[in-house]
Design an enzyme around this catalytic site. Structure first.
Site, PDB file in Angstrom:
ATOM      1  N   HIS A  61       0.840  -1.203   0.000  1.00  0.00           N
ATOM      2  CA  HIS A  61       0.000   0.000   0.000  1.00  0.00           C
ATOM      3  C   HIS A  61       0.871   1.247   0.000  1.00  0.00           C
ATOM      4  CE1 HIS A  61       1.082  -0.430   4.243  1.00  0.00           C
ATOM      5  NE2 HIS A  61       0.793   0.850   4.403  1.00  0.00           N
ATOM      6  N   ASP A  99       0.417   5.165   1.855  1.00  0.00           N
ATOM      7  CA  ASP A  99      -0.446   5.798   2.848  1.00  0.00           C
ATOM      8  C   ASP A  99      -1.237   6.967   2.256  1.00  0.00           C
ATOM      9  OD1 ASP A  99       0.865   4.103   4.669  1.00  0.00           O
ATOM     10  OD2 ASP A  99       2.399   5.619   5.073  1.00  0.00           O
ATOM     11  N   HIS A 150       4.771   0.235   0.315  1.00  0.00           N
ATOM     12  CA  HIS A 150       5.471  -0.500   1.366  1.00  0.00           C
ATOM     13  C   HIS A 150       4.583  -1.610   1.916  1.00  0.00           C
ATOM     14  CE1 HIS A 150       3.592   3.027   3.283  1.00  0.00           C
ATOM     15  NE2 HIS A 150       3.444   2.270   4.359  1.00  0.00           N
ATOM     16  N   ARG A 181       5.142   6.394  13.768  1.00  0.00           N
ATOM     17  CA  ARG A 181       5.052   6.950  12.415  1.00  0.00           C
ATOM     18  C   ARG A 181       4.503   8.372  12.446  1.00  0.00           C
ATOM     19  NH1 ARG A 181       1.125   4.394   7.906  1.00  0.00           N
ATOM     20  NH2 ARG A 181      -0.080   6.289   8.221  1.00  0.00           N
TER      21      ARG A 181
HETATM   22  C1  SIN Z   1       3.080   1.243   7.684  1.00  0.00           C
HETATM   23  O1  SIN Z   1       2.499   0.567   6.857  1.00  0.00           O
HETATM   24  O2  SIN Z   1       2.920   2.450   7.744  1.00  0.00           O
HETATM   25  C2  SIN Z   1       4.012   0.594   8.681  1.00  0.00           C
HETATM   26  C3  SIN Z   1       5.136  -0.126   8.059  1.00  0.00           C
HETATM   27  C4  SIN Z   1       5.857  -0.978   9.062  1.00  0.00           C
HETATM   28  O3  SIN Z   1       5.410  -1.111  10.191  1.00  0.00           O
HETATM   29  O4  SIN Z   1       6.885  -1.545   8.707  1.00  0.00           O
END
Ligand code: SIN
Length: 282
Positions: A96, A98, A258, A273
């Site tokens: 995905h 974000d 990612h 994050r």
């Molecule tokens: C995310 O998808 O924002 C998190 C990625 C992760 O936890 O590695």
């Protein structure tokens, strides 16, 4: 000072010789340039606290507070990406990018490793610059001038609870605010964007949030998206980042996908994050 910037396999670059808690304008300019070129940059051995994390993110742009992730108890700017030892599902466990469901999608995110499992818990990154460049002619012709619909309702809305992956995280409070997702209006973006910083072309659809191609019948739309998603997941365009204590990743949502690997059951993983505001995409 010139930073040591080393390509990270097929996707991204590792930036050495910088302390993110004490960053000057010259270092910031080099980080911005590497970010635009590589789509994701990684830092090692950082000792940044939450205030440093927020300050670094703010140096890159205004913070966009995530509406659906649980927030850090003392820092609302920081979204928690958490999995406890007794939880089965992780957050972000599928390809995905974000916030593509927003009319002005977020520029990117700064993810800081706070607690890591003894092994596993790595993150895959896929370059949508590379995916665009390698589009087969037939597929490229099918998306010429196309726009796609992006939605958050099926992921964060109340109806998403039919999916086990979402239900567990909603039940234990790692994600919430389903009512806000239910009333979100779907948005459209070009299937291929010109990246606002690099000027490069990038494929801008993703398996989590892109739900349709504008103007196509449902079957044709799903078939085209399936072909684009399969192409984007080709191993030629992705690379895995292995976290260590002190690792930080800064990724560009307009140039990469990612994927958080969920392969560390029985162990705790806590990531912090911060997401940064972006700009309209063309
Ligand atoms: C995310 O998808 O924002 C998190 C990625 C992760 O936890 O590695």
């Amino acid at each position: 000072m010139t930073l040591d910037i080393r390509p990270h396999g097929r996707v991204g670059a590792e930036i050495l010789g910088v302390d993110l808690a004490r960053i000057d304008s010259a270092a910031l300019a080099q980080i911005r340039a590497a970010f635009a070129e590589y789509g994701v940059v990684f830092f090692r051995d950082q000792t940044i606290d939450e205030d440093d994390h927020i300050a670094f993110a703010r140096a890159l742009g205004p913070i966009n507070i995530n509406r659906f992730f649980a927030a850090h108890p003392r820092y609302p700017e920081i979204a928690l990406v958490l999995k406890e030892p007794d939880q089965r599902e992780n957050i972000g466990g599928g390809w995905h990018t974000d916030h593509s469901y927003d009319a002005i999608p977020a520029l990117g995110s700064v993810l800081v490793a706070r607690e890591l499992p003894p092994q596993g818990g790595s993150t895959g990154f896929a370059s949508m610059y590379a995916a665009y460049d390698a589009l087969p002619d037939g597929l490229r012709a099918r998306i010429d001038g196309a726009r796609a619909v992006h939605s958050a309702r099926h992921v964060f809305g109340s109806r998403s609870r039919v999916y086990e992956t979402v239900r567990e995280a909603a039940d234990d409070g790692r994600i919430g605010n389903a009512g806000a997702a239910d009333v979100l209006v779907d948005v459209t973006h070009p299937v291929v964007i010109t990246h606002p910083l690099s000027g490069k072309r990038a494929l801008y659809v993703n398996p989590a949030f892109t739900t349709a191609i504008v103007g196509l019948e449902p079957d044709a739309s799903q078939a085209l998206l399936a072909d684009l998603f399969a192409h984007g997941q080709d191993s030629r365009f992705n690379e895995t980042f292995h976290w260590q204590p002190g690792s930080v990743a800064l990724w560009d949502n307009r140039a990469t996908w990612h994927y958080a690997h969920n392969d560390y059951h029985g162990h705790r993983r806590e990531m912090h994050r911060i997401t940064i505001e972006g700009e309209p995409l063309h």
